[in-house]
Design a protein around this motif. Sequence first.
Motif, short mmCIF file in Angstrom:
data_model
loop_
_atom_site.label_atom_id
_atom_site.label_comp_id
_atom_site.label_asym_id
_atom_site.label_seq_id
_atom_site.Cartn_x
_atom_site.Cartn_y
_atom_site.Cartn_z
N MET A 52 6.35 -0.54 17.04
CA MET A 52 7.51 -1.01 17.79
C MET A 52 8.82 -0.50 17.22
O MET A 52 9.90 -0.76 17.76
N HIS A 53 8.75 0.23 16.11
CA HIS A 53 9.93 0.75 15.44
C HIS A 53 9.46 1.85 14.52
O HIS A 53 8.26 1.95 14.20
N ARG A 54 10.38 2.71 14.10
CA ARG A 54 10.01 3.78 13.19
C ARG A 54 9.30 3.26 11.95
O ARG A 54 8.43 3.93 11.39
N SER A 55 9.66 2.06 11.50
CA SER A 55 9.13 1.54 10.24
C SER A 55 8.19 0.35 10.40
O SER A 55 7.77 -0.22 9.40
N THR A 56 7.83 -0.02 11.64
CA THR A 56 7.05 -1.25 11.82
C THR A 56 5.93 -1.09 12.84
O THR A 56 6.15 -0.56 13.93
N ILE A 57 4.74 -1.59 12.48
CA ILE A 57 3.61 -1.70 13.40
C ILE A 57 3.20 -3.16 13.44
O ILE A 57 3.02 -3.78 12.39
N VAL A 58 3.03 -3.73 14.63
CA VAL A 58 2.66 -5.14 14.75
C VAL A 58 1.25 -5.27 15.33
O VAL A 58 0.78 -4.40 16.07
N ASN A 59 0.60 -6.38 14.98
CA ASN A 59 -0.72 -6.71 15.51
C ASN A 59 -0.52 -7.64 16.70
O ASN A 59 -0.08 -8.78 16.56
N ILE B 199 0.86 -1.18 0.00
CA ILE B 199 0.00 0.00 0.00
C ILE B 199 0.90 1.23 0.00
O ILE B 199 2.08 1.16 0.33
N ARG B 200 0.33 2.38 -0.35
CA ARG B 200 1.10 3.62 -0.37
C ARG B 200 0.94 4.44 0.92
O ARG B 200 1.59 5.45 1.09
N THR B 201 0.08 4.00 1.81
CA THR B 201 -0.12 4.70 3.08
C THR B 201 1.13 4.59 3.93
O THR B 201 1.72 3.52 4.06
N THR B 202 1.56 5.69 4.53
CA THR B 202 2.77 5.68 5.36
C THR B 202 2.49 5.07 6.73
O THR B 202 1.34 4.99 7.17
N ILE B 203 3.56 4.68 7.41
CA ILE B 203 3.44 4.13 8.76
C ILE B 203 2.80 5.14 9.70
O ILE B 203 1.95 4.80 10.54
N THR B 204 3.19 6.40 9.58
CA THR B 204 2.62 7.44 10.45
C THR B 204 1.11 7.57 10.23
O THR B 204 0.34 7.68 11.20
#
Length: 269
Positions: free
Chosen positions: A223-230, A204-209
């Motif tokens: 959990m990191h600048r570039s990662t979101i966990v479920n 997807i093109r949506t950013t992490i932020t």
Amino acid sequence: MTTPSPTALIADDEPHLAAYLHELLKKVWPALTVVAVARNGVEAAERIAALEPDLAFLDIKMPGLTGLEVAQGIEGRTRVVFVTAYDEFAVAAFEQQAVDYVLKPVTAERLARTVERLQRELAAANPVAANGTAGAAADDELADPRLAAVLRQLLASPRGAPALRYVRASQGEITHQVDVADVLFFHADDKYTCVRTASGEYLIRTTITELAAQLDPERFVQMHRSTIVNLDHLAGTRRDEMSRLYVRMRGHAGELPVSRAYVHLFKPM
């Protein structure tokens, strides 16, 4: 032996403001060594990772990565000081969590007060050992829960906004409607964000932020600048010989590194 002088990085996309802050720091803290001046967020993140300065003075609004996003990705002992134009919401969050900040235009008086506080906290965190060198803090002590709390507050979804339930994600030439409940983690990759499920990988093109502002904060953790966990798919955690924390997700063979700013979120798990 003498104690090593403290080091700092300055990050601001306006060179004259970075130079001005550098000059002020020379006056109010002569012992401080500025080891790098970064022109944008990406450069700041790279230089912090390479040099591990004691302090990072981060402008909040920078191209590439914002100061908040840079702070999210810091892995080492670097302490953050945010430099920002007046923002009532951000300043209130900083003050509530006792996070260091200075307002633009930076004045010598305000910077001097910040420096006094930083000197006290650096001395407490790195007591001088018997041989005269700075003592090393334990790895768990490097994580700053105050910083993690303020970042979560500033990047949280608006109060009352509905949580995201589906994402339209591409896999090759096909676009899929992916239920976020099936997502193991989101990971930023160059211009895209990877959506990883147990059955495959999508883009997807949506950013992490932007994702962090739309997802249910009770289930999804950055959990990191570039990662979101479920968290619903969290299988376990592991520490390596350097005491760095990694998480394992059900349905995924690899491990994901946890930024030290977020280590405390996984301690009860």
